[in-house]
Design an enzyme around this catalytic site. Structure first.
Site, PDB file in Angstrom:
ATOM      1  N   ASN A  59      53.380  42.437  32.721  1.00  0.00           N
ATOM      2  CA  ASN A  59      52.982  43.834  32.910  1.00  0.00           C
ATOM      3  C   ASN A  59      53.582  44.728  31.828  1.00  0.00           C
ATOM      4  O   ASN A  59      52.915  45.617  31.291  1.00  0.00           O
ATOM      5  CB  ASN A  59      53.440  44.334  34.283  1.00  0.00           C
ATOM      6  CG  ASN A  59      52.573  43.833  35.419  1.00  0.00           C
ATOM      7  OD1 ASN A  59      51.511  43.250  35.199  1.00  0.00           O
ATOM      8  ND2 ASN A  59      53.013  44.054  36.644  1.00  0.00           N
TER       9      ASN A  59
ATOM     10  N   ARG B  24      34.943  41.773  34.710  1.00  0.00           N
ATOM     11  CA  ARG B  24      35.893  40.690  34.404  1.00  0.00           C
ATOM     12  C   ARG B  24      35.502  39.478  35.242  1.00  0.00           C
ATOM     13  O   ARG B  24      35.721  39.468  36.451  1.00  0.00           O
ATOM     14  CB  ARG B  24      37.334  41.095  34.743  1.00  0.00           C
ATOM     15  CG  ARG B  24      37.873  42.294  33.976  1.00  0.00           C
ATOM     16  CD  ARG B  24      39.346  42.511  34.306  1.00  0.00           C
ATOM     17  NE  ARG B  24      39.832  43.796  33.849  1.00  0.00           N
ATOM     18  CZ  ARG B  24      40.265  44.047  32.616  1.00  0.00           C
ATOM     19  NH1 ARG B  24      40.250  43.089  31.714  1.00  0.00           N
ATOM     20  NH2 ARG B  24      40.707  45.247  32.291  1.00  0.00           N
TER      21      ARG B  24
ATOM     22  N   ARG C 159      39.091  45.688  28.869  1.00  0.00           N
ATOM     23  CA  ARG C 159      40.272  45.435  28.039  1.00  0.00           C
ATOM     24  C   ARG C 159      40.892  44.064  28.310  1.00  0.00           C
ATOM     25  O   ARG C 159      41.133  43.687  29.452  1.00  0.00           O
ATOM     26  CB  ARG C 159      41.306  46.533  28.281  1.00  0.00           C
ATOM     27  CG  ARG C 159      42.526  46.432  27.375  1.00  0.00           C
ATOM     28  CD  ARG C 159      43.487  47.555  27.651  1.00  0.00           C
ATOM     29  NE  ARG C 159      42.959  48.837  27.218  1.00  0.00           N
ATOM     30  CZ  ARG C 159      43.152  49.977  27.884  1.00  0.00           C
ATOM     31  NH1 ARG C 159      43.815  49.981  29.010  1.00  0.00           N
ATOM     32  NH2 ARG C 159      42.665  51.103  27.415  1.00  0.00           N
TER      33      ARG C 159
ATOM     34  N   HIS D 102      32.265  50.369  35.258  1.00  0.00           N
ATOM     35  CA  HIS D 102      33.201  49.737  36.188  1.00  0.00           C
ATOM     36  C   HIS D 102      32.538  49.325  37.499  1.00  0.00           C
ATOM     37  O   HIS D 102      33.139  48.575  38.268  1.00  0.00           O
ATOM     38  CB  HIS D 102      34.355  50.696  36.505  1.00  0.00           C
ATOM     39  CG  HIS D 102      35.447  50.685  35.481  1.00  0.00           C
ATOM     40  ND1 HIS D 102      36.444  49.742  35.474  1.00  0.00           N
ATOM     41  CD2 HIS D 102      35.698  51.491  34.431  1.00  0.00           C
ATOM     42  CE1 HIS D 102      37.265  49.971  34.468  1.00  0.00           C
ATOM     43  NE2 HIS D 102      36.836  51.027  33.817  1.00  0.00           N
TER      44      HIS D 102
ATOM     45  N   TYR E  52      43.570  39.791  44.688  1.00  0.00           N
ATOM     46  CA  TYR E  52      43.526  41.252  44.763  1.00  0.00           C
ATOM     47  C   TYR E  52      42.850  41.719  46.045  1.00  0.00           C
ATOM     48  O   TYR E  52      41.935  41.081  46.559  1.00  0.00           O
ATOM     49  CB  TYR E  52      42.778  41.832  43.563  1.00  0.00           C
ATOM     50  CG  TYR E  52      43.400  41.525  42.226  1.00  0.00           C
ATOM     51  CD1 TYR E  52      44.755  41.219  42.116  1.00  0.00           C
ATOM     52  CD2 TYR E  52      42.642  41.535  41.063  1.00  0.00           C
ATOM     53  CE1 TYR E  52      45.329  40.939  40.891  1.00  0.00           C
ATOM     54  CE2 TYR E  52      43.205  41.253  39.826  1.00  0.00           C
ATOM     55  CZ  TYR E  52      44.545  40.954  39.752  1.00  0.00           C
ATOM     56  OH  TYR E  52      45.109  40.677  38.537  1.00  0.00           O
TER      57      TYR E  52
END
Length: 543
Positions: free
Chosen positions: A61, A398, A428, A458, A491
């Protein structure tokens, strides 16, 4: 006595909402988030290897934080940006505050590794060995491994009037090697450690080292590990014959990795993104991590040639690049890990009934990772095979390196469906993966678009257009999370299956906007940015 209700409008007018003290700084807030990750590593209630994993995540991170957030502040500083964010902190003040906040956090992190995790790993028969700890046969085995596997891949780069200072690539592990030449005195060389080797080399115990003389180290099952930089540092005599190797000090640089693309000027967005990804390795250095034993004059060589300020140098009392301890999760010790979690499937989707019939009767909400992601894949596979399905449209942000969703879309094209996919190339650190998948989809005959100029797409949407006895029905899956089978197990996200006519019509209009030309702002049920989302959210707050 009746309750007194304050006049909220008067209260709001009295409070000056421009006061910096009312706001949290974005960068310092992020550091507090990462502190919570570190606290998970400190928590003895977690299984040991899970704590090691959290320590790794804390470090990875931080790498991204410096590559994106700190590099952005450095750029503002260089450009002389004077406009402060709502919290009132200038770029210089933020950089100082970041360092001040981070230093004690890093000290806690090193103390956790040295004084807590390492002894506990040792007690569990997982040995992270120093080179000086190795016995004779182990050293002999590693000497042979170095000669056969590592040595051919190494390229020492000298630094002197005849050799310019070498480029140090982003996040690469390096050794600053000090050598003594009988003719010219002390010299400096940089040695990059190739990233395709494990950082922690697994080796057998002394009593079994002879057995592995002709075998690759990948065959070793024992939980003995040695750092690859130690192996290389202790065999440098082969790289510098006839010279005295004085010392070798690990170091690492972090570069600006925030790709800037003039999208309005790019004739080919995919080619522009590819070029930008390549430039990521050459961005300005924003952080230098050096071993605490590195002498000042060696550190000064790095600082001067990398063009750094003192506050950009972090002296490490341990190993640089500690994100690599994630490799220890490969140790086969289930007792030191969280038990595997088996997500559930909503009961309506467990009967074996056609998934379109189930969704036609009722909406289905999925709550990942507690609910399985498999129904999403089942939905896509069913759409690919169903002769009544006419078209499939999807957005991808992603999807990862192994992407079952992409393969299902290509299979749908083989079955003759009309398939259109928006692949967001500007996701990214996933740009390269997305470029690969975009090209694979194009080769399969899928209509691929790369996103909107000046915006990132997104939204996660999947629409299936199906012919049914009463007409065309749009089936929609919308989600807060990516169509990624790995992250869907980690997640927390929500996904919704629906065939609500208004939502279906909205999603169809939105796809037309994403793949074609449209200035549509108002939708029936969806809130879409940058059109009506802000107004819609504020209106719902005010109601």
């Amino acid at each position: 006595m009746p309750a007194v209700t304050p006049d909220l409008d008067k209260v709001a007018r009295k409070r000056d909402l421009d006061q910096p003290g009312l706001y949290l700084n974005r960068e310092l807030s992020w550091l507090e988030f990462n502190r919570r990750v570190l606290e998970e590593a400190l928590d003895p209630g977690h299984p040991l290897l899970e704590r090691v994993k959290f320590l790794s995540i804390f470090n990875s991170n931080l790498d991204e934080f410096f590559m994106i957030r700190v590099s952005g502040l450095r750029q503002q500083l260089e450009l002389g940006t004077v406009e402060a964010p709502p919290d009132g902190m200038t770029p210089a003040e933020q950089l100082v505050a970041i360092r001040r906040t981070l230093e004690p956090m890093l000290e806690t992190h090193w103390k956790c590794w040295r004084e807590d995790l390492l002894p506990r790993l040792e007690a569990e028969d997982i040995h992270i060995l120093r080179y000086s700890d190795l016995k004779r046969k182990q050293r002999k085995l590693l000497r042979r491994y170095f000669k056969r596997e590592i040595f051919p891949t190494l390229t020492p780069l000298a630094f002197d009037p005849g050799h310019p200072f070498p480029h140090i690539s982003n996040l690469s592990l390096n050794l600053a090697v000090v050598i003594r030449d009988p003719a010219f005195g002390e010299r400096f060389a940089r040695l990059k450690i190739p990233g395709f080797f494990p950082r922690l080399l697994r080796i057998p115990g002394e009593e079994r080292a002879d057995i592995f003389e002709g075998l690759p180290l990948s065959e070793v099952k024992a939980n003995n590990f040695v750092w690859i930089e130690d192996v290389i540092a202790n065999n440098l005599d082969r790289l510098f014959p006839g010279l005295e190797v004085v010392a070798a000090y690990p170091f690492r640089v972090t570069r600006d990795a925030d790709i800037e693309i003039e999208e309005d000027e790019a004739a080919d967005l995919l080619a522009a993104i590819e070029e930008g990804v390549g430039l990521r390795y050459f961005g300005k250095v924003v952080r230098l991590e050096v071993d605490c034993h590195m002498p000042a004059h060696v550190r000064d060589i790095l600082v001067e040639n990398l063009g750094l300020q003192p506050y950009q140098v972090y002296t490490v009392d341990g190993r640089v690049g500690m994100a690599d301890v994630m490799e220890l999760m490969s140790v086969e010790r289930p007792d030191l890990k969280d038990p595997p979690f088996v997500p559930s499937v909503p009961p309506p989707l467990t009967t074996g009934e056609n998934i379109f019939s189930v969704i036609r009767r009722r909406d289905i909400l999925l709550y990942h990772p507690y609910d399985s992601f498999n129904p999403v894949l089942d939905f896509l596979h069913a759409a690919a095979r169903d002769p009544n399905v006419l078209a499939i449209k999807q957005t991808l942000y992603r999807v990862g390196k192994n992407a079952p969703v992409v393969k299902a879309l290509m299979k749908a094209r083989e079955y003759g469906k009309q398939v259109a996919v928006l692949v967001e190339l500007k996701a990214r650190f996933d740009e390269e993966n997305n470029i690969v998948w975009a090209r694979a989809l194009e080769r399969a005959g899928v209509h691929v678009v790369y996103g909107l100029v000046g915006l990132k797409t997104h939204c996660k949407l999947l629409m299936v257009v199906r012919r049914e006895p009463d007409g065309i029905v749009r089936y929609v899956h919308m989600s807060t999370g990516n169509y990624n089978t790995v992250t869907a197990r980690i997640y927390t996200d929500m996904g919704l299956f629906t065939c609500d006519p208004d939502i279906g019509a909205d999603v169809a209009d939105l796809f037309n906007s994403l793949t074609g030309y449209s200035r549509q702002i108002d939708y029936r049920k969806l809130l879409v940015a940058p059109g009506n989302m802000r107004e819609g959210i504020l209106a719902r707050i005010e109601r």
